[in-house]
Enzyme design. Structure first.
Site, PDB file in Angstrom:
ATOM      1  N   SER A  98       0.318  -1.113   0.099  1.00 38.98           N
ATOM      2  CA  SER A  98       0.226   0.030   0.231  1.00 38.98           C
ATOM      3  C   SER A  98       1.095   1.376   0.581  1.00 38.98           C
ATOM      4  O   SER A  98       2.159   1.701   1.132  1.00 38.98           O
ATOM      5  CB  SER A  98      -1.067  -0.361   1.239  1.00 38.98           C
ATOM      6  OG  SER A  98      -1.086   0.958   1.840  1.00 38.98           O
TER       7      SER A  98
HETATM    8  N1  LIG Z   1      -5.964   8.776   2.120  1.00 41.56           N
HETATM    9  C1  LIG Z   1      -6.072   7.373   3.078  1.00 41.56           C
HETATM   10  C2  LIG Z   1      -5.609   6.405   1.878  1.00 41.56           C
HETATM   11  C3  LIG Z   1      -5.692   5.583   2.603  1.00 41.56           C
HETATM   12  C4  LIG Z   1      -6.796   3.941   2.100  1.00 41.56           C
HETATM   13  O1  LIG Z   1      -7.366   3.767   1.190  1.00 41.56           O
HETATM   14  N2  LIG Z   1      -6.473   2.892   2.611  1.00 41.56           N
HETATM   15  C5  LIG Z   1      -6.301   1.601   1.452  1.00 41.56           C
HETATM   16  C6  LIG Z   1      -5.153   0.977   1.560  1.00 41.56           C
HETATM   17  S1  LIG Z   1      -3.637   0.556  -0.399  1.00 41.56           S
HETATM   18  C7  LIG Z   1      -7.166   0.539   2.315  1.00 41.56           C
HETATM   19  O2  LIG Z   1      -7.310   0.763   3.587  1.00 41.56           O
HETATM   20  N3  LIG Z   1      -8.354   0.127   1.780  1.00 41.56           N
HETATM   21  C8  LIG Z   1      -9.129  -0.241   2.538  1.00 41.56           C
HETATM   22  C9  LIG Z   1     -10.714  -0.051   3.055  1.00 41.56           C
HETATM   23  O3  LIG Z   1     -10.674   1.472   2.847  1.00 41.56           O
HETATM   24  O4  LIG Z   1     -11.447  -0.435   3.919  1.00 41.56           O
HETATM   25  C10 LIG Z   1      -4.454   7.524   3.584  1.00 41.56           C
HETATM   26  O5  LIG Z   1      -3.404   7.890   2.694  1.00 41.56           O
HETATM   27  O6  LIG Z   1      -4.430   6.810   4.492  1.00 41.56           O
END
Ligand SMILES: N[C@@H](CCC(=O)N[C@@H](CS)C(=O)NCC(=O)O)C(=O)O
Ligand SMILES: N[C@@H](CCC(=O)N[C@@H](CS)C(=O)NCC(=O)O)C(=O)O
Lengths: 221, 216
Positions: free
Chosen positions: B11
Protein backbone atom coordinates in the site's frame (compact mmCIF):
# COMPACT_ATOMS: atom_id res chain seq x y z
CA UNK A 1 -0.96 44.21 7.30
CA UNK A 2 -1.60 44.31 3.58
CA UNK A 3 -4.72 42.44 2.70
CA UNK A 4 -4.64 38.86 1.53
CA UNK A 5 -5.91 38.21 -1.98
CA UNK A 6 -8.24 35.25 -2.33
CA UNK A 7 -8.91 33.91 -5.81
CA UNK A 8 -12.40 32.67 -5.38
CA UNK A 9 -15.30 30.95 -7.15
CA UNK A 10 -18.29 30.97 -4.79
CA UNK A 11 -19.91 27.66 -5.90
CA UNK A 12 -16.66 25.83 -5.04
CA UNK A 13 -16.71 24.21 -1.60
CA UNK A 14 -12.94 24.45 -1.01
CA UNK A 15 -13.12 28.17 -1.81
CA UNK A 16 -15.90 28.67 0.73
CA UNK A 17 -13.90 26.73 3.32
CA UNK A 18 -10.92 29.06 2.87
CA UNK A 19 -13.17 32.13 3.01
CA UNK A 20 -14.99 31.01 6.17
CA UNK A 21 -11.61 30.40 7.82
CA UNK A 22 -10.57 33.96 6.97
CA UNK A 23 -13.89 35.27 8.31
CA UNK A 24 -13.51 33.30 11.54
CA UNK A 25 -10.10 34.91 11.98
CA UNK A 26 -11.46 38.36 11.11
CA UNK A 27 -8.90 38.83 8.34
CA UNK A 28 -9.01 41.43 5.68
CA UNK A 29 -9.43 39.64 2.35
CA UNK A 30 -9.54 41.07 -1.09
CA UNK A 31 -11.67 38.68 -3.14
CA UNK A 32 -10.90 38.22 -6.83
CA UNK A 33 -13.42 36.13 -8.70
CA UNK A 34 -12.16 33.44 -11.05
CA UNK A 35 -15.07 32.16 -13.08
CA UNK A 36 -14.35 28.52 -13.79
CA UNK A 37 -17.31 28.26 -16.16
CA UNK A 38 -15.53 30.80 -18.34
CA UNK A 39 -12.21 28.97 -17.87
CA UNK A 40 -10.66 32.04 -16.26
CA UNK A 41 -8.34 29.77 -14.28
CA UNK A 42 -6.31 29.32 -17.46
CA UNK A 43 -5.57 33.05 -17.85
CA UNK A 44 -1.78 33.49 -18.07
CA UNK A 45 -1.81 35.89 -15.11
CA UNK A 46 -3.45 33.27 -12.92
CA UNK A 47 -1.26 30.41 -14.17
CA UNK A 48 1.78 32.41 -13.09
CA UNK A 49 0.43 32.39 -9.55
CA UNK A 50 -0.84 28.81 -9.58
CA UNK A 51 0.36 26.54 -12.39
CA UNK A 52 -2.07 23.92 -11.12
CA UNK A 53 -4.93 26.34 -12.01
CA UNK A 54 -7.15 25.48 -9.07
CA UNK A 55 -9.09 27.69 -6.73
CA UNK A 56 -8.92 28.63 -3.96
CA UNK A 57 -5.52 30.28 -4.24
CA UNK A 58 -4.20 33.08 -2.06
CA UNK A 59 -1.39 35.53 -2.24
CA UNK A 60 -0.12 36.93 1.00
CA UNK A 61 2.61 39.49 0.70
CA UNK A 62 4.09 37.82 -2.37
CA UNK A 63 3.60 34.27 -1.15
CA UNK A 64 1.34 32.16 -3.38
CA UNK A 65 -0.51 29.18 -1.99
CA UNK A 66 -3.29 26.87 -3.11
CA UNK A 67 -5.19 23.83 -1.73
CA UNK A 68 -7.86 25.01 0.67
CA UNK A 69 -6.61 22.84 3.54
CA UNK A 70 -3.08 24.17 3.19
CA UNK A 71 -4.45 27.71 2.97
CA UNK A 72 -6.63 27.41 6.05
CA UNK A 73 -3.93 25.85 8.23
CA UNK A 74 -1.54 28.55 7.03
CA UNK A 75 -3.92 31.37 7.88
CA UNK A 76 -4.48 30.02 11.37
CA UNK A 77 -0.77 29.32 11.87
CA UNK A 78 0.16 32.82 10.82
CA UNK A 79 -2.73 34.97 12.02
CA UNK A 80 -4.64 33.02 14.65
CA UNK A 81 -2.50 30.49 16.47
CA UNK A 82 -4.49 30.93 19.65
CA UNK A 83 -7.89 30.72 17.94
CA UNK A 84 -8.18 27.00 18.63
CA UNK A 85 -9.21 26.41 15.02
CA UNK A 86 -6.02 24.42 14.40
CA UNK A 87 -5.10 23.26 17.90
CA UNK A 88 -1.59 23.56 19.27
CA UNK A 89 -1.97 20.29 21.17
CA UNK A 90 -0.27 17.65 19.04
CA UNK A 91 -2.91 14.94 19.23
CA UNK A 92 -5.83 17.27 18.71
CA UNK A 93 -4.08 18.82 15.77
CA UNK A 94 -3.31 15.40 14.27
CA UNK A 95 -6.98 14.47 14.53
CA UNK A 96 -7.92 17.73 12.83
CA UNK A 97 -5.48 16.91 10.02
CA UNK A 98 -7.01 13.45 9.71
CA UNK A 99 -10.49 14.97 9.29
CA UNK A 100 -9.16 17.51 6.79
CA UNK A 101 -7.77 14.70 4.65
CA UNK A 102 -11.10 12.90 4.96
CA UNK A 103 -12.83 16.01 3.67
CA UNK A 104 -10.39 16.42 0.78
CA UNK A 105 -10.29 12.87 -0.52
CA UNK A 106 -13.51 11.22 0.60
CA UNK A 107 -16.36 13.66 1.14
CA UNK A 108 -15.36 16.26 -1.45
CA UNK A 109 -14.35 13.80 -4.16
CA UNK A 110 -17.53 11.76 -3.85
CA UNK A 111 -19.87 14.74 -3.90
CA UNK A 112 -17.91 16.15 -6.79
CA UNK A 113 -18.15 12.86 -8.73
CA UNK A 114 -21.90 13.04 -8.31
CA UNK A 115 -22.52 16.71 -9.12
CA UNK A 116 -19.87 18.02 -11.49
CA UNK A 117 -20.97 15.94 -14.51
CA UNK A 118 -24.33 17.73 -14.27
CA UNK A 119 -22.73 21.16 -14.10
CA UNK A 120 -20.91 20.49 -17.35
CA UNK A 121 -23.92 18.74 -18.84
CA UNK A 122 -22.11 15.46 -19.43
CA UNK A 123 -24.45 13.32 -17.31
CA UNK A 124 -28.15 12.73 -17.50
CA UNK A 125 -28.77 10.14 -14.82
CA UNK A 126 -27.41 9.47 -11.35
CA UNK A 127 -25.41 6.22 -11.11
CA UNK A 128 -26.35 4.21 -8.02
CA UNK A 129 -22.79 3.42 -7.01
CA UNK A 130 -21.83 7.10 -7.11
CA UNK A 131 -24.85 7.94 -4.98
CA UNK A 132 -23.98 5.19 -2.54
CA UNK A 133 -20.47 6.63 -2.27
CA UNK A 134 -21.94 9.89 -1.00
CA UNK A 135 -24.24 8.14 1.47
CA UNK A 136 -21.34 6.06 2.81
CA UNK A 137 -19.16 9.14 3.25
CA UNK A 138 -21.87 10.96 5.20
CA UNK A 139 -22.31 7.82 7.31
CA UNK A 140 -18.62 7.94 8.22
CA UNK A 141 -19.02 11.59 9.18
CA UNK A 142 -22.01 10.63 11.31
CA UNK A 143 -19.94 7.99 13.12
CA UNK A 144 -17.15 10.52 13.69
CA UNK A 145 -19.72 12.79 15.34
CA UNK A 146 -21.34 10.29 17.64
CA UNK A 147 -21.54 11.66 21.18
CA UNK A 148 -19.62 14.73 20.06
CA UNK A 149 -20.44 18.39 19.63
CA UNK A 150 -17.62 19.02 17.18
CA UNK A 151 -15.51 16.66 15.07
CA UNK A 152 -12.37 17.04 17.17
CA UNK A 153 -12.14 17.99 20.83
CA UNK A 154 -14.82 20.17 22.36
CA UNK A 155 -14.46 23.29 20.22
CA UNK A 156 -15.04 24.14 16.63
CA UNK A 157 -11.98 23.59 14.43
CA UNK A 158 -10.99 23.71 10.77
CA UNK A 159 -12.19 20.09 10.56
CA UNK A 160 -15.77 21.26 11.05
CA UNK A 161 -15.49 24.20 8.68
CA UNK A 162 -13.98 22.10 5.88
CA UNK A 163 -16.48 19.27 6.11
CA UNK A 164 -19.52 21.49 6.46
CA UNK A 165 -18.51 23.61 3.46
CA UNK A 166 -18.40 20.41 1.42
CA UNK A 167 -21.54 18.92 2.87
CA UNK A 168 -23.57 22.01 1.91
CA UNK A 169 -23.16 20.95 -1.73
CA UNK A 170 -24.84 17.60 -1.03
CA UNK A 171 -27.67 19.24 0.83
CA UNK A 172 -28.41 21.76 -1.88
CA UNK A 173 -28.82 19.02 -4.49
CA UNK A 174 -31.44 17.32 -2.36
CA UNK A 175 -29.64 15.23 0.24
CA UNK A 176 -31.82 14.87 3.33
CA UNK A 177 -29.42 15.28 6.25
CA UNK A 178 -32.07 14.36 8.81
CA UNK A 179 -31.34 10.70 7.96
CA UNK A 180 -28.11 11.17 9.92
CA UNK A 181 -28.98 12.53 13.37
CA UNK A 182 -25.49 13.49 14.46
CA UNK A 183 -24.70 15.18 11.18
CA UNK A 184 -28.00 17.07 11.14
CA UNK A 185 -27.50 18.45 14.66
CA UNK A 186 -23.89 19.35 13.98
CA UNK A 187 -24.86 21.07 10.73
CA UNK A 188 -27.21 23.34 12.69
CA UNK A 189 -24.48 24.13 15.20
CA UNK A 190 -22.09 25.03 12.38
CA UNK A 191 -24.69 27.38 10.90
CA UNK A 192 -24.94 29.44 14.05
CA UNK A 193 -21.26 29.30 15.03
CA UNK A 194 -19.31 29.91 11.84
CA UNK A 195 -18.75 33.52 10.83
CA UNK A 196 -19.49 34.00 7.17
CA UNK A 197 -21.89 31.07 7.00
CA UNK A 198 -24.57 33.16 5.26
CA UNK A 199 -22.06 34.38 2.72
CA UNK A 200 -21.14 30.71 2.22
CA UNK A 201 -24.79 29.83 1.61
CA UNK A 202 -24.97 32.27 -1.28
CA UNK A 203 -22.25 30.30 -3.05
CA UNK A 204 -24.01 27.06 -2.16
CA UNK A 205 -27.18 28.36 -3.80
CA UNK A 206 -25.19 29.16 -6.94
CA UNK A 207 -23.83 25.61 -6.92
CA UNK A 208 -27.34 24.22 -6.61
CA UNK A 209 -28.55 26.36 -9.50
CA UNK A 210 -25.71 25.15 -11.74
CA UNK A 211 -26.66 21.52 -11.11
CA UNK A 212 -30.39 22.19 -11.51
CA UNK A 213 -29.85 23.90 -14.85
CA UNK A 214 -29.07 20.46 -16.27
CA UNK A 215 -30.98 18.30 -13.80
CA UNK A 216 -34.05 20.11 -12.45
CA UNK A 217 -35.08 17.30 -10.09
CA UNK A 218 -33.19 16.72 -6.82
CA UNK A 219 -30.31 14.23 -7.17
CA UNK A 220 -31.55 12.58 -3.97
CA UNK A 221 -35.33 12.46 -4.27
CA UNK B 1 6.47 2.71 24.49
CA UNK B 2 6.49 1.73 20.82
CA UNK B 3 3.98 2.87 18.24
CA UNK B 4 1.79 0.21 16.62
CA UNK B 5 1.48 0.41 12.84
CA UNK B 6 -1.29 -1.35 10.93
CA UNK B 7 -0.21 -1.74 7.35
CA UNK B 8 0.41 -3.71 4.17
CA UNK B 9 3.75 -3.31 2.39
CA UNK B 10 2.14 -2.95 -1.04
CA UNK B 11 0.00 0.00 0.00
CA UNK B 12 1.47 3.34 -1.12
CA UNK B 13 0.12 5.42 1.79
CA UNK B 14 1.60 2.88 4.23
CA UNK B 15 4.98 3.27 2.57
CA UNK B 16 4.87 7.05 2.95
CA UNK B 17 4.48 6.56 6.70
CA UNK B 18 7.24 3.94 6.80
CA UNK B 19 9.69 6.32 5.07
CA UNK B 20 8.93 9.12 7.52
CA UNK B 21 9.39 6.77 10.46
CA UNK B 22 12.76 5.62 9.09
CA UNK B 23 13.91 9.19 8.60
CA UNK B 24 12.96 10.01 12.18
CA UNK B 25 14.39 6.80 13.59
CA UNK B 26 11.07 5.97 15.26
CA UNK B 27 10.60 2.23 15.55
CA UNK B 28 7.12 1.14 14.48
CA UNK B 29 5.71 -2.23 15.46
CA UNK B 30 4.29 -3.54 12.20
CA UNK B 31 1.00 -5.38 12.17
CA UNK B 32 0.35 -6.69 8.68
CA UNK B 33 -3.34 -6.17 8.03
CA UNK B 34 -4.58 -8.28 5.16
CA UNK B 35 -7.41 -6.48 3.39
CA UNK B 36 -8.16 -9.55 1.26
CA UNK B 37 -8.91 -11.46 4.43
CA UNK B 38 -10.97 -8.62 5.84
CA UNK B 39 -8.60 -7.98 8.73
CA UNK B 40 -9.53 -4.30 8.57
CA UNK B 41 -13.20 -5.09 9.19
CA UNK B 42 -12.92 -6.90 12.52
CA UNK B 43 -14.71 -5.33 15.50
CA UNK B 44 -11.36 -4.60 17.16
CA UNK B 45 -10.03 -2.82 14.07
CA UNK B 46 -13.23 -0.86 13.54
CA UNK B 47 -13.13 0.25 17.14
CA UNK B 48 -9.72 1.73 16.51
CA UNK B 49 -10.54 3.12 13.05
CA UNK B 50 -14.22 3.11 12.04
CA UNK B 51 -13.14 4.22 8.58
CA UNK B 52 -11.26 0.89 8.25
CA UNK B 53 -8.32 2.15 6.26
CA UNK B 54 -4.67 1.28 6.44
CA UNK B 55 -2.35 2.82 7.45
CA UNK B 56 -3.45 3.38 11.03
CA UNK B 57 -1.20 3.93 14.01
CA UNK B 58 -1.86 3.46 17.67
CA UNK B 59 0.42 5.51 19.88
CA UNK B 60 -0.34 4.23 23.36
CA UNK B 61 -4.09 4.48 23.01
CA UNK B 62 -4.18 7.37 20.56
CA UNK B 63 -5.25 6.07 17.17
CA UNK B 64 -4.75 8.02 14.01
CA UNK B 65 -5.25 7.31 10.33
CA UNK B 66 -4.80 9.10 7.01
CA UNK B 67 -1.18 8.50 6.09
CA UNK B 68 -0.19 12.14 5.71
CA UNK B 69 -1.74 13.13 9.03
CA UNK B 70 0.33 10.31 10.56
CA UNK B 71 3.51 11.59 8.89
CA UNK B 72 2.86 15.10 10.20
CA UNK B 73 2.21 13.79 13.71
CA UNK B 74 5.31 11.61 13.80
CA UNK B 75 7.52 14.41 12.47
CA UNK B 76 6.20 16.94 14.99
CA UNK B 77 6.47 14.50 17.86
CA UNK B 78 9.79 12.80 17.11
CA UNK B 79 11.69 15.21 14.83
CA UNK B 80 15.02 16.25 16.32
CA UNK B 81 14.74 19.45 14.33
CA UNK B 82 12.15 20.79 11.93
CA UNK B 83 13.91 19.92 8.66
CA UNK B 84 11.44 17.22 7.67
CA UNK B 85 8.42 19.31 8.61
CA UNK B 86 9.33 22.98 8.93
CA UNK B 87 7.72 25.16 11.58
CA UNK B 88 7.90 28.36 9.55
CA UNK B 89 4.31 29.08 8.44
CA UNK B 90 5.02 29.55 4.74
CA UNK B 91 7.41 26.60 4.45
CA UNK B 92 5.01 24.34 6.30
CA UNK B 93 2.20 25.49 4.03
CA UNK B 94 4.14 24.43 0.95
CA UNK B 95 4.66 20.98 2.51
CA UNK B 96 0.91 20.78 3.14
CA UNK B 97 0.14 21.91 -0.39
CA UNK B 98 2.32 19.10 -1.80
CA UNK B 99 0.74 16.52 0.54
CA UNK B 100 -2.78 17.45 -0.55
CA UNK B 101 -1.63 17.53 -4.15
CA UNK B 102 -0.19 14.04 -3.77
CA UNK B 103 -3.35 12.64 -2.26
CA UNK B 104 -6.11 14.47 -4.11
CA UNK B 105 -4.53 14.92 -7.54
CA UNK B 106 -1.49 12.73 -8.17
CA UNK B 107 -2.35 9.47 -6.42
CA UNK B 108 -6.07 9.90 -7.09
CA UNK B 109 -5.49 10.13 -10.83
CA UNK B 110 -3.06 7.21 -10.71
CA UNK B 111 -5.75 5.13 -9.03
CA UNK B 112 -8.35 6.16 -11.58
CA UNK B 113 -6.35 4.48 -14.35
CA UNK B 114 -4.83 1.48 -12.63
CA UNK B 115 -7.34 0.36 -9.99
CA UNK B 116 -10.12 -0.42 -12.48
CA UNK B 117 -7.56 -2.40 -14.50
CA UNK B 118 -6.58 -4.41 -11.43
CA UNK B 119 -9.93 -4.87 -9.79
CA UNK B 120 -12.40 -4.64 -12.67
CA UNK B 121 -10.51 -5.95 -15.70
CA UNK B 122 -10.90 -2.56 -17.39
CA UNK B 123 -8.73 -1.53 -20.33
CA UNK B 124 -6.26 1.36 -19.95
CA UNK B 125 -8.26 4.55 -20.46
CA UNK B 126 -6.34 7.08 -22.57
CA UNK B 127 -8.30 10.05 -21.17
CA UNK B 128 -7.37 9.07 -17.63
CA UNK B 129 -3.74 8.61 -18.65
CA UNK B 130 -3.80 12.18 -19.93
CA UNK B 131 -5.13 13.44 -16.59
CA UNK B 132 -2.46 11.56 -14.66
CA UNK B 133 0.22 12.86 -17.02
CA UNK B 134 -1.06 16.38 -16.39
CA UNK B 135 -0.57 15.77 -12.66
CA UNK B 136 2.92 14.40 -13.29
CA UNK B 137 3.58 17.59 -15.25
CA UNK B 138 2.59 19.69 -12.22
CA UNK B 139 5.01 17.73 -10.06
CA UNK B 140 7.72 18.06 -12.68
CA UNK B 141 7.13 21.81 -12.57
CA UNK B 142 7.47 21.96 -8.77
CA UNK B 143 10.70 19.97 -9.03
CA UNK B 144 12.09 22.25 -11.73
CA UNK B 145 12.20 24.99 -9.10
CA UNK B 146 13.81 23.17 -6.23
CA UNK B 147 15.81 20.09 -5.40
CA UNK B 148 13.08 18.59 -3.24
CA UNK B 149 9.32 18.77 -3.61
CA UNK B 150 8.80 21.56 -1.08
CA UNK B 151 12.09 23.42 -1.23
CA UNK B 152 15.79 22.82 -0.77
CA UNK B 153 15.37 20.27 2.00
CA UNK B 154 13.91 16.79 1.94
CA UNK B 155 10.55 16.80 3.76
CA UNK B 156 7.70 14.45 4.53
CA UNK B 157 6.14 15.62 1.25
CA UNK B 158 8.92 13.79 -0.59
CA UNK B 159 8.17 10.62 1.37
CA UNK B 160 4.53 10.76 0.42
CA UNK B 161 5.19 11.67 -3.22
CA UNK B 162 7.86 9.03 -3.79
CA UNK B 163 5.52 6.36 -2.45
CA UNK B 164 3.13 7.36 -5.24
CA UNK B 165 5.75 7.78 -7.96
CA UNK B 166 7.42 4.44 -7.22
CA UNK B 167 4.02 2.77 -7.46
CA UNK B 168 3.44 4.32 -10.88
CA UNK B 169 6.93 3.18 -11.87
CA UNK B 170 6.20 -0.34 -10.61
CA UNK B 171 3.18 -0.74 -12.88
CA UNK B 172 5.23 0.50 -15.82
CA UNK B 173 3.86 4.03 -16.24
CA UNK B 174 6.20 6.01 -18.48
CA UNK B 175 7.96 8.66 -16.38
CA UNK B 176 10.73 9.42 -18.87
CA UNK B 177 8.86 12.48 -20.20
CA UNK B 178 9.35 14.16 -16.84
CA UNK B 179 13.08 14.84 -16.45
CA UNK B 180 12.79 16.62 -13.10
CA UNK B 181 10.82 13.73 -11.64
CA UNK B 182 13.41 11.28 -12.98
CA UNK B 183 16.25 13.28 -11.36
CA UNK B 184 14.38 13.67 -8.05
CA UNK B 185 13.29 10.00 -7.96
CA UNK B 186 16.95 8.95 -8.24
CA UNK B 187 17.83 11.40 -5.43
CA UNK B 188 15.09 9.91 -3.24
CA UNK B 189 16.43 6.39 -3.74
CA UNK B 190 19.97 7.52 -2.92
CA UNK B 191 19.18 9.78 0.00
CA UNK B 192 16.20 8.46 1.94
CA UNK B 193 16.97 6.43 5.04
CA UNK B 194 15.79 2.82 4.71
CA UNK B 195 14.43 3.42 1.21
CA UNK B 196 14.77 -0.18 0.09
CA UNK B 197 13.02 -1.67 3.07
CA UNK B 198 10.41 1.01 3.64
CA UNK B 199 9.43 1.62 0.05
CA UNK B 200 11.17 -0.24 -2.79
CA UNK B 201 10.24 -3.74 -1.69
CA UNK B 202 6.56 -2.91 -1.22
CA UNK B 203 6.33 -1.00 -4.49
CA UNK B 204 7.85 -3.95 -6.29
CA UNK B 205 5.32 -6.24 -4.61
CA UNK B 206 2.53 -3.99 -5.85
CA UNK B 207 3.93 -4.06 -9.38
CA UNK B 208 4.25 -7.86 -9.39
CA UNK B 209 0.69 -8.15 -8.21
CA UNK B 210 -0.50 -5.74 -10.88
CA UNK B 211 1.32 -7.66 -13.59
CA UNK B 212 -0.05 -10.98 -12.44
CA UNK B 213 -3.64 -9.73 -12.50
CA UNK B 214 -3.57 -7.51 -15.53
CA UNK B 215 -1.54 -9.61 -17.93
CA UNK B 216 -3.23 -12.86 -16.96
N1 LIG C 1 -6.08 8.69 2.11
C1 LIG C 1 -5.81 7.46 2.83
C2 LIG C 1 -6.00 6.29 1.93
C3 LIG C 1 -5.99 5.01 2.67
C4 LIG C 1 -6.52 3.86 1.86
O1 LIG C 1 -7.36 4.04 0.98
N2 LIG C 1 -6.02 2.66 2.15
C5 LIG C 1 -6.50 1.49 1.45
C6 LIG C 1 -5.35 0.57 1.15
S1 LIG C 1 -4.13 1.34 0.14
C7 LIG C 1 -7.48 0.76 2.37
O2 LIG C 1 -7.27 0.74 3.55
N3 LIG C 1 -8.54 0.17 1.82
C8 LIG C 1 -9.47 -0.61 2.56
C9 LIG C 1 -10.73 0.11 2.94
O3 LIG C 1 -10.80 1.33 2.73
O4 LIG C 1 -11.63 -0.55 3.43
C10 LIG C 1 -4.40 7.50 3.39
O5 LIG C 1 -3.55 8.16 2.81
O6 LIG C 1 -4.16 6.89 4.43
N1 LIG D 1 -8.16 19.88 -2.97
C1 LIG D 1 -8.34 21.17 -3.57
C2 LIG D 1 -9.46 21.12 -4.58
C3 LIG D 1 -9.52 22.33 -5.41
C4 LIG D 1 -10.41 22.16 -6.61
O1 LIG D 1 -10.67 21.05 -7.06
N2 LIG D 1 -10.88 23.28 -7.13
C5 LIG D 1 -11.73 23.23 -8.27
C6 LIG D 1 -13.03 23.94 -7.99
S1 LIG D 1 -13.92 23.18 -6.68
C7 LIG D 1 -11.02 23.95 -9.41
O2 LIG D 1 -10.30 24.92 -9.19
N3 LIG D 1 -11.20 23.48 -10.65
C8 LIG D 1 -10.67 24.12 -11.81
C9 LIG D 1 -9.40 23.52 -12.30
O3 LIG D 1 -8.78 22.70 -11.59
O4 LIG D 1 -8.98 23.87 -13.42
C10 LIG D 1 -8.65 22.20 -2.51
O5 LIG D 1 -9.11 21.80 -1.45
O6 LIG D 1 -8.38 23.38 -2.72
Amino acid sequence: MASIVLYHFPPSAPCRFALMTARMLGLNVNIKLVNLLKKEQYEPEFLKINPQHSVPTITDDGFHLWESHAISTYLVGKYGRESGLYPLDLKLRASVDQQLYFDAVVLFQRIRALCVPFIYGTASSVPDDVKKGVVDAIDILDTSLSNKTWLVGDKITLADIANVATLCNAEVVGYDLSKHRNVADWFDRCKTTIKGFDENLKGVAEFGALVRANHPAPLFP
Amino acid sequence: MPVDFYMMPGSAPCRGVALTAKALGVPLVEHQTDLMKGEHMTPAYLKMNPQHTIPTINDNGFSLWESRAIQQYLADKYGKNDDLYPKDAAKRAVVHQRLYFDMGTLYLRFGEIYYPMMFGGAPKDAEKVKKFDEALGFLDGFLSESKWAAGDKLTIADHSLVASISTADAVGHDLSKFPNIVRWYADCKKTMVGYEEANAAGAKGFGDWFNSVVKA
